[in-house]
Write a protein that holds these residues in place. Structure first.
Motif, PDB file in Angstrom:
ATOM      1  N   ARG A   1      -4.580 -79.273  -5.611  1.00 31.51           N
ATOM      2  CA  ARG A   1      -5.002 -79.472  -7.001  1.00 31.51           C
ATOM      3  C   ARG A   1      -4.491 -80.812  -7.520  1.00 31.51           C
ATOM      4  NH1 ARG A   1      -4.345 -73.923 -10.406  1.00 31.51           N
ATOM      5  NH2 ARG A   1      -5.750 -72.675  -9.129  1.00 31.51           N
ATOM      6  N   PRO A   2      -5.283 -81.449  -8.397  1.00 30.98           N
ATOM      7  CA  PRO A   2      -4.805 -82.700  -9.006  1.00 30.98           C
ATOM      8  C   PRO A   2      -3.521 -82.484  -9.817  1.00 30.98           C
ATOM      9  CG  PRO A   2      -7.129 -82.347  -9.504  1.00 30.98           C
ATOM     10  CD  PRO A   2      -6.632 -81.120  -8.801  1.00 30.98           C
ATOM     11  N   HIS A   3      -3.422 -81.338 -10.458  1.00 36.50           N
ATOM     12  CA  HIS A   3      -2.233 -80.991 -11.237  1.00 36.50           C
ATOM     13  C   HIS A   3      -1.760 -79.608 -10.787  1.00 36.50           C
ATOM     14  CE1 HIS A   3      -3.083 -84.425 -13.735  1.00 36.50           C
ATOM     15  NE2 HIS A   3      -4.309 -83.988 -13.894  1.00 36.50           N
ATOM     16  N   PRO A   4      -1.052 -79.557  -9.653  1.00 39.71           N
ATOM     17  CA  PRO A   4      -0.633 -78.246  -9.132  1.00 39.71           C
ATOM     18  C   PRO A   4       0.349 -77.551 -10.067  1.00 39.71           C
ATOM     19  CG  PRO A   4       0.346 -80.033  -7.863  1.00 39.71           C
ATOM     20  CD  PRO A   4      -0.586 -80.664  -8.839  1.00 39.71           C
ATOM     21  N   LEU A   5       0.296 -76.239 -10.031  1.00 41.64           N
ATOM     22  CA  LEU A   5       1.253 -75.446 -10.793  1.00 41.64           C
ATOM     23  C   LEU A   5       2.609 -75.533 -10.108  1.00 41.64           C
ATOM     24  CD1 LEU A   5      -0.897 -72.231 -11.355  1.00 41.64           C
ATOM     25  CD2 LEU A   5      -0.418 -74.025 -13.025  1.00 41.64           C
ATOM     26  N   GLU A   6       3.653 -75.417 -10.884  1.00 39.59           N
ATOM     27  CA  GLU A   6       4.995 -75.385 -10.317  1.00 39.59           C
ATOM     28  C   GLU A   6       5.156 -74.108  -9.500  1.00 39.59           C
ATOM     29  OE1 GLU A   6       7.439 -77.725 -10.548  1.00 39.59           O
ATOM     30  OE2 GLU A   6       6.017 -79.012 -11.607  1.00 39.59           O
ATOM     31  N   TYR A   7       5.973 -74.166  -8.458  1.00 39.68           N
ATOM     32  CA  TYR A   7       6.148 -73.025  -7.567  1.00 39.68           C
ATOM     33  C   TYR A   7       6.620 -71.782  -8.309  1.00 39.68           C
ATOM     34  CZ  TYR A   7      11.234 -73.336  -7.581  1.00 39.68           C
ATOM     35  OH  TYR A   7      12.547 -73.312  -7.950  1.00 39.68           O
ATOM     36  N   ASP A   8       7.474 -71.953  -9.303  1.00 38.21           N
ATOM     37  CA  ASP A   8       8.006 -70.785 -10.006  1.00 38.21           C
ATOM     38  C   ASP A   8       6.953 -70.120 -10.893  1.00 38.21           C
ATOM     39  OD1 ASP A   8       8.158 -73.108 -11.583  1.00 38.21           O
ATOM     40  OD2 ASP A   8       9.837 -72.337 -12.772  1.00 38.21           O
ATOM     41  N   VAL A   9       5.977 -70.887 -11.367  1.00 39.66           N
ATOM     42  CA  VAL A   9       4.888 -70.314 -12.164  1.00 39.66           C
ATOM     43  C   VAL A   9       4.015 -69.418 -11.283  1.00 39.66           C
ATOM     44  CG1 VAL A   9       2.794 -70.862 -13.482  1.00 39.66           C
ATOM     45  CG2 VAL A   9       4.881 -72.218 -13.817  1.00 39.66           C
ATOM     46  N   ILE A  10       3.659 -69.920 -10.107  1.00 33.66           N
ATOM     47  CA  ILE A  10       2.835 -69.108  -9.194  1.00 33.66           C
ATOM     48  C   ILE A  10       3.618 -67.903  -8.703  1.00 33.66           C
ATOM     49  CG2 ILE A  10       1.548 -69.085  -7.027  1.00 33.66           C
ATOM     50  CD1 ILE A  10       1.022 -72.009  -7.364  1.00 33.66           C
ATOM     51  N   ALA A  11       4.880 -68.093  -8.369  1.00 31.08           N
ATOM     52  CA  ALA A  11       5.706 -66.979  -7.894  1.00 31.08           C
ATOM     53  C   ALA A  11       5.802 -65.898  -8.964  1.00 31.08           C
ATOM     54  CB  ALA A  11       7.088 -67.478  -7.492  1.00 31.08           C
ATOM     55  N   SER A  12       5.935 -66.282 -10.219  1.00 31.72           N
ATOM     56  CA  SER A  12       5.976 -65.306 -11.314  1.00 31.72           C
ATOM     57  C   SER A  12       4.669 -64.532 -11.410  1.00 31.72           C
ATOM     58  CB  SER A  12       6.256 -65.996 -12.645  1.00 31.72           C
ATOM     59  OG  SER A  12       7.564 -66.473 -12.688  1.00 31.72           O
ATOM     60  N   LYS A  13       3.560 -65.225 -11.220  1.00 31.82           N
ATOM     61  CA  LYS A  13       2.255 -64.551 -11.244  1.00 31.82           C
ATOM     62  C   LYS A  13       2.149 -63.540 -10.103  1.00 31.82           C
ATOM     63  CE  LYS A  13      -0.360 -68.109 -13.610  1.00 31.82           C
ATOM     64  NZ  LYS A  13      -1.738 -68.418 -13.891  1.00 31.82           N
ATOM     65  N   VAL A  14       2.636 -63.919  -8.943  1.00 31.84           N
ATOM     66  CA  VAL A  14       2.619 -63.007  -7.792  1.00 31.84           C
ATOM     67  C   VAL A  14       3.500 -61.795  -8.082  1.00 31.84           C
ATOM     68  CG1 VAL A  14       3.294 -62.737  -5.367  1.00 31.84           C
ATOM     69  CG2 VAL A  14       2.046 -64.779  -6.108  1.00 31.84           C
ATOM     70  N   ASP A  15       4.688 -62.029  -8.600  1.00 32.88           N
ATOM     71  CA  ASP A  15       5.583 -60.920  -8.951  1.00 32.88           C
ATOM     72  C   ASP A  15       4.912 -59.990  -9.960  1.00 32.88           C
ATOM     73  OD1 ASP A  15       7.543 -61.865  -7.285  1.00 32.88           O
ATOM     74  OD2 ASP A  15       8.837 -62.617  -8.884  1.00 32.88           O
ATOM     75  N   ASN A  16       4.304 -60.566 -10.989  1.00 39.04           N
ATOM     76  CA  ASN A  16       3.603 -59.754 -11.993  1.00 39.04           C
ATOM     77  C   ASN A  16       2.471 -58.953 -11.376  1.00 39.04           C
ATOM     78  OD1 ASN A  16       5.273 -60.633 -14.054  1.00 39.04           O
ATOM     79  ND2 ASN A  16       3.881 -62.268 -14.712  1.00 39.04           N
ATOM     80  N   ALA A  17       1.699 -59.584 -10.492  1.00 40.94           N
ATOM     81  CA  ALA A  17       0.586 -58.885  -9.838  1.00 40.94           C
ATOM     82  C   ALA A  17       1.094 -57.724  -8.987  1.00 40.94           C
ATOM     83  CB  ALA A  17      -0.220 -59.864  -8.991  1.00 40.94           C
ATOM     84  N   LEU A  18       2.181 -57.933  -8.274  1.00 42.00           N
ATOM     85  CA  LEU A  18       2.745 -56.854  -7.452  1.00 42.00           C
ATOM     86  C   LEU A  18       3.309 -55.733  -8.308  1.00 42.00           C
ATOM     87  CD1 LEU A  18       4.401 -58.843  -4.546  1.00 42.00           C
ATOM     88  CD2 LEU A  18       2.501 -57.236  -4.370  1.00 42.00           C
ATOM     89  N   HIS A  19       3.993 -56.084  -9.376  1.00 43.33           N
ATOM     90  CA  HIS A  19       4.507 -55.054 -10.292  1.00 43.33           C
ATOM     91  C   HIS A  19       3.348 -54.234 -10.873  1.00 43.33           C
ATOM     92  CE1 HIS A  19       8.853 -55.624 -10.597  1.00 43.33           C
ATOM     93  NE2 HIS A  19       8.629 -56.920 -10.414  1.00 43.33           N
ATOM     94  N   PHE A  20       2.286 -54.909 -11.268  1.00 45.60           N
ATOM     95  CA  PHE A  20       1.126 -54.221 -11.832  1.00 45.60           C
ATOM     96  C   PHE A  20       0.449 -53.323 -10.789  1.00 45.60           C
ATOM     97  CE2 PHE A  20      -3.500 -54.165 -12.425  1.00 45.60           C
ATOM     98  CZ  PHE A  20      -3.579 -53.538 -13.662  1.00 45.60           C
ATOM     99  N   THR A  21       0.190 -53.888  -9.627  1.00 40.41           N
ATOM    100  CA  THR A  21      -0.536 -53.164  -8.585  1.00 40.41           C
ATOM    101  C   THR A  21       0.248 -51.983  -8.029  1.00 40.41           C
ATOM    102  OG1 THR A  21      -1.625 -55.228  -7.949  1.00 40.41           O
ATOM    103  CG2 THR A  21      -1.706 -53.422  -6.364  1.00 40.41           C
ATOM    104  N   LEU A  22       1.527 -52.183  -7.823  1.00 42.84           N
ATOM    105  CA  LEU A  22       2.344 -51.145  -7.205  1.00 42.84           C
ATOM    106  C   LEU A  22       3.107 -50.296  -8.222  1.00 42.84           C
ATOM    107  CD1 LEU A  22       3.745 -53.309  -4.273  1.00 42.84           C
ATOM    108  CD2 LEU A  22       1.833 -51.684  -4.185  1.00 42.84           C
ATOM    109  N   ASN A  23       2.850 -50.532  -9.497  1.00 41.09           N
ATOM    110  CA  ASN A  23       3.519 -49.789 -10.570  1.00 41.09           C
ATOM    111  C   ASN A  23       5.034 -49.825 -10.424  1.00 41.09           C
ATOM    112  OD1 ASN A  23       1.098 -48.917 -11.879  1.00 41.09           O
ATOM    113  ND2 ASN A  23       0.871 -47.427 -10.226  1.00 41.09           N
TER     114      ASN A  23
END
Length: 174
Positions: free
Chosen positions: A151-173
């Protein structure tokens, strides 16, 4: 060859790829920079693609498998994204310059080890549905990591990691 020497060769390779690009790295150059003989290299690696496969595996094992039982899974996710960020030139080059080693598949398979661990820790059965979820989620996650590198303006690693954590928390309750 000792594991330490293999890791040394891998580090030299990774640094050279990040600096010059995968297509400009040769076995002869790696041997010279590593201070090893040709025979030593070929006793342990078939070619630079075999070395690439070893390098990605060792990086992922260092970030994921070696930390299971020591860090919580959220910390491991952050560590993986941080490692990708630290080595972005390496990953960009090997992803776009060659097809012999399945970079996405290799990374994804190691993340799958972590997800399987999470599912089992939560007391869920690792049945076919869980396997399908892990395979799909890990591939999507890995493609998200790789896409972010370009990406021309990549997201910071911690922003993406937080999204992944949130997705896993949501999906796996969790």
């Amino acid at each position: 060859m000792s594991e330490c020497l293999k890791l040394h060769i891998s580090q030299v390779f990774k640094d050279d790829v990040a600096k010059n690009g995968f297509n400009h790295v040769s076995v002869a150059k790696i041997m010279k920079q590593s201070g090893i003989r040709r025979q030593t290299f070929y006793e342990n690696f078939k070619d630079k693609f075999d070395l690439l496969d070893y390098t990605i595996k060792s990086m992922m094992e260092n970030d994921i498998e070696s930390n299971i039982g020591y860090l919580d899974w959220e910390g491991i996710i952050f560590l993986v994204f941080y490692g990708i960020e630290l080595n972005k030139k390496f990953y960009k080059s090997v992803y776009e310059s060659q097809t012999e080693v399945d970079v996405v598949g290799e990374i994804s398979s190691h993340i799958a080890v972590l997800l399987k661990q999470i599912i089992e820790e939560e007391g869920a059965d690792f049945d076919q549905q869980a396997k399908d979820f892990v395979e799909t989620f890990c591939l999507g996650l890995t493609y998200t990591m790789i896409d972010n590198l370009f990406r021309p303006h990549p997201l910071e690693y911690d922003v993406i990691a937080s999204k992944v954590d949130n997705a896993l928390h949501f999906t796996l309750n969790l």
